[in-house]
Scaffold this active site. Structure first.
Site, mmCIF file in Angstrom:
data_model
loop_
_atom_site.group_PDB
_atom_site.id
_atom_site.type_symbol
_atom_site.label_atom_id
_atom_site.label_comp_id
_atom_site.label_asym_id
_atom_site.label_seq_id
_atom_site.Cartn_x
_atom_site.Cartn_y
_atom_site.Cartn_z
ATOM 1 N N ASP A 183 0.823 -1.217 0.000
ATOM 2 C CA ASP A 183 0.000 0.000 0.000
ATOM 3 C C ASP A 183 0.854 1.262 0.000
ATOM 4 O O ASP A 183 0.360 2.355 -0.292
ATOM 5 C CB ASP A 183 -0.909 -0.025 1.233
ATOM 6 C CG ASP A 183 -2.004 1.029 1.201
ATOM 7 O OD1 ASP A 183 -2.477 1.364 0.111
ATOM 8 O OD2 ASP A 183 -2.379 1.518 2.281
ATOM 9 N N SER B 50 -7.225 5.047 0.109
ATOM 10 C CA SER B 50 -7.444 3.827 -0.663
ATOM 11 C C SER B 50 -8.923 3.466 -0.651
ATOM 12 O O SER B 50 -9.589 3.556 0.375
ATOM 13 C CB SER B 50 -6.654 2.670 -0.057
ATOM 14 O OG SER B 50 -5.300 3.014 0.117
ATOM 15 N N GLN C 279 -4.498 -0.516 -7.457
ATOM 16 C CA GLN C 279 -5.246 0.195 -6.426
ATOM 17 C C GLN C 279 -6.018 1.353 -7.034
ATOM 18 O O GLN C 279 -5.507 2.089 -7.874
ATOM 19 C CB GLN C 279 -4.313 0.735 -5.344
ATOM 20 C CG GLN C 279 -5.025 1.393 -4.177
ATOM 21 C CD GLN C 279 -4.057 1.815 -3.078
ATOM 22 O OE1 GLN C 279 -3.602 2.951 -3.044
ATOM 23 N NE2 GLN C 279 -3.739 0.890 -2.180
#
Length: 305
Positions: free
Chosen positions: A218, A242, A292
């Site tokens: 991430d 996110s 993502q």
């Protein structure tokens, strides 16, 4: 859940780091029910990669050890409170001859904050190729971030100590980190790359190592969509978080050893951005891929014509 934060094993410490080994060592409280903690009361919210990594551990605890995680897909629903534990509820969706599927729901106070679907596969042989290649100076040849930037920038980089206090990942950039150019008001292509590894040595087992990269994956990723716009996530009025996150693990590797993480911001629009990443070992072998989508919203009054 937020990605607004943006080096390991042998580097000198720069203040306390989150205890990643403990973070990934979940407590089993019932059948298919696990409890995770942040061990960090200073953070404003749970780092998104932590939820991904802990959920993968919970799923993997219900799968035979011979089966390896090969893909995981998560959705961030609500911000998590790092001062409270998280319960991970595992649903055994399928146990097939080759693949095992698990669904994980992470809750705090009865509220769902994160959802994960993970797939595991028994080892087998098959076709082998990769379409992408890369090269970069070895991480040992690169300076630590603090030694690679202008001292004046470093003095104003409030994000750096905040990141180090809240995310247990080391990093070194082969090129200038685009965020620095953006801070000067300069546009850059939507690409960035860094050598990354967890800041502490992790347990040897493949599940923990896979979760170590899930935790790492991430970091920086969504911000790769910002360089063309010459803004950073510190821009007043900027919201970055996110929304969903996917990881494909192509083979076993150690997340606590250096790997090159190349990231590309593919698209922005409608207050969102889409980014993808590729993780390579020192020999240029592609060992993992990521995608993502996230919120990239700048207050209308701050948008540049």
């Amino acid at each position: 859940m937020s990605s607004t934060l943006e080096a390991g094993v042998a580097d000198p410490p720069r203040g306390p780091r989150p205890p990643l080994g403990r973070i990934l060592d979940l407590e089993q409280v019932d059948a298919d029910l696990y409890l995770g903690r942040s061990y960090n009361d200073a953070a404003l919210r749970i780092y998104g990669g932590q939820a991904v990594g802990q959920a993968l551990i919970a799923a993997g605890r219900t799968v035979t050890q011979e089966r390896r995680a090969h893909s995981l897909h998560g959705h961030f629903i609500h911000p998590g409170n790092p001062r409270e534990p998280v319960l991970y509820h595992v649903e055994r969706v399928r146990d097939g001859g080759s693949f095992t599927t698990r669904s994980v729901r992470a809750t705090q106070g009865g509220v769902t904050i994160f959802l994960l679907t993970a797939s595991f596969q028994r080892p087998e042989r098959g076709f082998s190729h990769q379409a992408l290649e890369t090269a970069a100076p070895a991480p040992e040849e690169l300076p630590e971030f603090d030694d690679s930037v202008d001292p004046d920038y470093l003095a104003e980089a409030d994000w750096l100590p905040h990141l180090r206090a809240n995310i247990a990942v080391d990093f070194r950039f082969p090129e200038e980190y685009p965020r620095i150019a953006n801070a000067r008001g300069e546009s850059r292509p939507p690409r960035q790359r860094a050598w990354v590894r967890t800041s502490t040595r992790l347990a040897e087992d493949p599940l923990t190592q896979a979760a170590g990269f899930a935790y790492t994956s991430d970091l920086f990723l969504l911000s790769s969509a910002l360089p063309p716009h010459a803004v950073t996530i510190d821009e007043p009025g900027m919201q970055l978080a996110s929304l969903d996150h996917s990881v494909w693990l192509h083979e076993d590797f150690r997340a606590d050893e250096w790997h090159l993480y190349e990231q590309e911001g593919l698209w922005t629009g409608g207050g969102r951005g889409l980014a993808r990443g590729h993780l390579y070992d020192r020999n240029g072998v592609l060992v993992a891929s990521t995608m993502q989508e996230g919120l990239l919203r700048l207050a209308a009054s701050r948008l540049r014509s």
